[in-house]
Design a protein around this motif. Sequence first.
Motif, PDB file in Angstrom:
ATOM      1  N   ALA A 161       0.838  -1.198   0.000  1.00 25.45           N
ATOM      2  CA  ALA A 161       0.000   0.000   0.000  1.00 25.45           C
ATOM      3  C   ALA A 161       0.874   1.248   0.000  1.00 25.45           C
ATOM      4  O   ALA A 161       2.070   1.189   0.298  1.00 25.45           O
ATOM      5  CB  ALA A 161      -0.919  -0.002   1.224  1.00 25.45           C
ATOM      6  N   ASP A 162       0.261   2.364  -0.332  1.00 22.93           N
ATOM      7  CA  ASP A 162       0.919   3.655  -0.167  1.00 22.93           C
ATOM      8  C   ASP A 162      -0.010   4.555   0.646  1.00 22.93           C
ATOM      9  O   ASP A 162      -0.998   4.075   1.209  1.00 22.93           O
ATOM     10  CB  ASP A 162       1.315   4.264  -1.513  1.00 22.93           C
ATOM     11  N   ASN A 163       0.270   5.836   0.699  1.00 20.74           N
ATOM     12  CA  ASN A 163      -0.519   6.721   1.553  1.00 20.74           C
ATOM     13  C   ASN A 163      -1.648   7.436   0.826  1.00 20.74           C
ATOM     14  O   ASN A 163      -2.448   8.112   1.462  1.00 20.74           O
ATOM     15  CB  ASN A 163       0.393   7.768   2.212  1.00 20.74           C
ATOM     16  N   ALA A 164      -1.704   7.297  -0.515  1.00 22.97           N
ATOM     17  CA  ALA A 164      -2.677   8.087  -1.259  1.00 22.97           C
ATOM     18  C   ALA A 164      -3.275   7.352  -2.453  1.00 22.97           C
ATOM     19  O   ALA A 164      -3.847   7.985  -3.347  1.00 22.97           O
ATOM     20  CB  ALA A 164      -2.021   9.383  -1.744  1.00 22.97           C
ATOM     21  N   ILE A 165      -3.157   6.030  -2.490  1.00 22.93           N
ATOM     22  CA  ILE A 165      -3.630   5.225  -3.626  1.00 22.93           C
ATOM     23  C   ILE A 165      -3.082   5.811  -4.927  1.00 22.93           C
ATOM     24  O   ILE A 165      -3.800   5.997  -5.914  1.00 22.93           O
ATOM     25  CB  ILE A 165      -5.166   5.124  -3.658  1.00 22.93           C
ATOM     26  N   ALA A 166      -1.796   6.091  -4.906  1.00 23.92           N
ATOM     27  CA  ALA A 166      -1.141   6.738  -6.044  1.00 23.92           C
ATOM     28  C   ALA A 166      -0.215   5.791  -6.795  1.00 23.92           C
ATOM     29  O   ALA A 166       0.542   6.227  -7.667  1.00 23.92           O
ATOM     30  CB  ALA A 166      -0.357   7.950  -5.549  1.00 23.92           C
ATOM     31  N   GLY A 167      -0.246   4.506  -6.476  1.00 22.63           N
ATOM     32  CA  GLY A 167       0.620   3.549  -7.148  1.00 22.63           C
ATOM     33  C   GLY A 167       2.072   3.636  -6.736  1.00 22.63           C
ATOM     34  O   GLY A 167       2.954   3.161  -7.452  1.00 22.63           O
ATOM     35  N   GLU A 168       2.328   4.203  -5.556  1.00 22.89           N
ATOM     36  CA  GLU A 168       3.703   4.348  -5.079  1.00 22.89           C
ATOM     37  C   GLU A 168       4.150   3.170  -4.215  1.00 22.89           C
ATOM     38  O   GLU A 168       5.262   3.172  -3.696  1.00 22.89           O
ATOM     39  CB  GLU A 168       3.828   5.643  -4.258  1.00 22.89           C
ATOM     40  N   TRP A 169       3.296   2.174  -4.053  1.00 21.75           N
ATOM     41  CA  TRP A 169       3.614   1.042  -3.190  1.00 21.75           C
ATOM     42  C   TRP A 169       4.796   0.235  -3.711  1.00 21.75           C
ATOM     43  O   TRP A 169       5.072   0.189  -4.901  1.00 21.75           O
ATOM     44  CB  TRP A 169       2.389   0.146  -3.042  1.00 21.75           C
TER      45      TRP A 169
END
Length: 387
Positions: A161-169
């Motif tokens: 996961a990331d912190n903003a559902i931005a695909g940074e996971w």
Amino acid sequence: MSTYRTGKSIAKAGFEAGKEAAMAAKGTENAKLAFVYSGVQYEQADLLKGISEELPGVPLIGNTSFTGVITPEGFVSSDDGFAGVMTVSGDDLTVGVAGSPKEGDARATGKKVAQQALKNAGRDDAPDYFYMVAPPGEEEYYLKGISEVIGRVPFFGGSAADNAIAGEWLLYTDKMVTPDGVAVAFFYTDKPFANKFTGAYRETCNAGIITKIEGDRTLQEINGISAIEQYRKWTGASAEDTKGGNLLAYAVCHPLGVKDPLGDLVAIRHPMNGNDDGSMAVGNNLAVNTAVIQVEASVDELIVSVGQTLEELKKKLGGPIAGLHLVHCGGRRAGIDSRINEVYEQVKKAVGDVPFIMEFTFGEYGYEDDGRNTCGGLMLSFTAFGK
């Protein structure tokens, strides 16, 4: 006897955070594995280097977590980053860890990683249970590839996961960091193991047949009408509630579910985006001509379900607990919001001083009773390791 120890850090630099968390978790025994969960703010390679400096030669596995982690010291979070580590030690424990970026398709990558994990464990037999981490999107296919190699073996884990559902996971082992791939840890031990996998939602009387989907995860029609129209009829949601990304937040307390054939498990399906054509993006795979159920829970119930699920897990294990690995959906955590410390209080009330680590994921994995391994969303996958 197996030993579990935890450490945490909110140091600003990844390397220092890794060292601090690992130092607290390493103890005096030779660790066989370290679970690692962190914030996307860090350069993950630096974080892992710091951990490896304190835990040389120890395989590690984990991923970035949504906004924080929970350890016995409380909710751990910072705008600059956070890290949580739990080590697993035991003379009678063998662990094989392997991971790979996606190569070809997800199923082929899962198969390859499972074969490598067997090799790294020095075994050719199936593990007693295993842990998996993947990114959101193709979890079921990675699992299929792994099962080709080892068969149906109980598993647990969650999606990065990331912190903003931005695909940074990102997910990682001590040998790789990737946004798209899979990693596993195969466990060989005679110590007890139990997993409780649940959404802990209440079923409503609203149910229907999936009549049209696109791909695996776009729900187009229920009962022959658009998915958004049917969902609004069931829940009373407004057009604004179900528009675009608004649906993601609204559905935390009003998601959908699919039952396994025996009714032992309702795997939650999180509506994530309302589309202009009346369809909705959903967080896990769906199938035409299967039933979907609308389920619900208040925020109070989401919080209380943590303690209730732990009590059920304790009964399932049926003996002393050495450590706990707790996967809590990031969507539930977002719905709980500023009341997250109440989740910590639920854990401490249920298990006292037992070492544990809780991550917040964008997908959860587990199984129930004699059913098959399952991936879901908005769920709890709580795992207990016996002494």
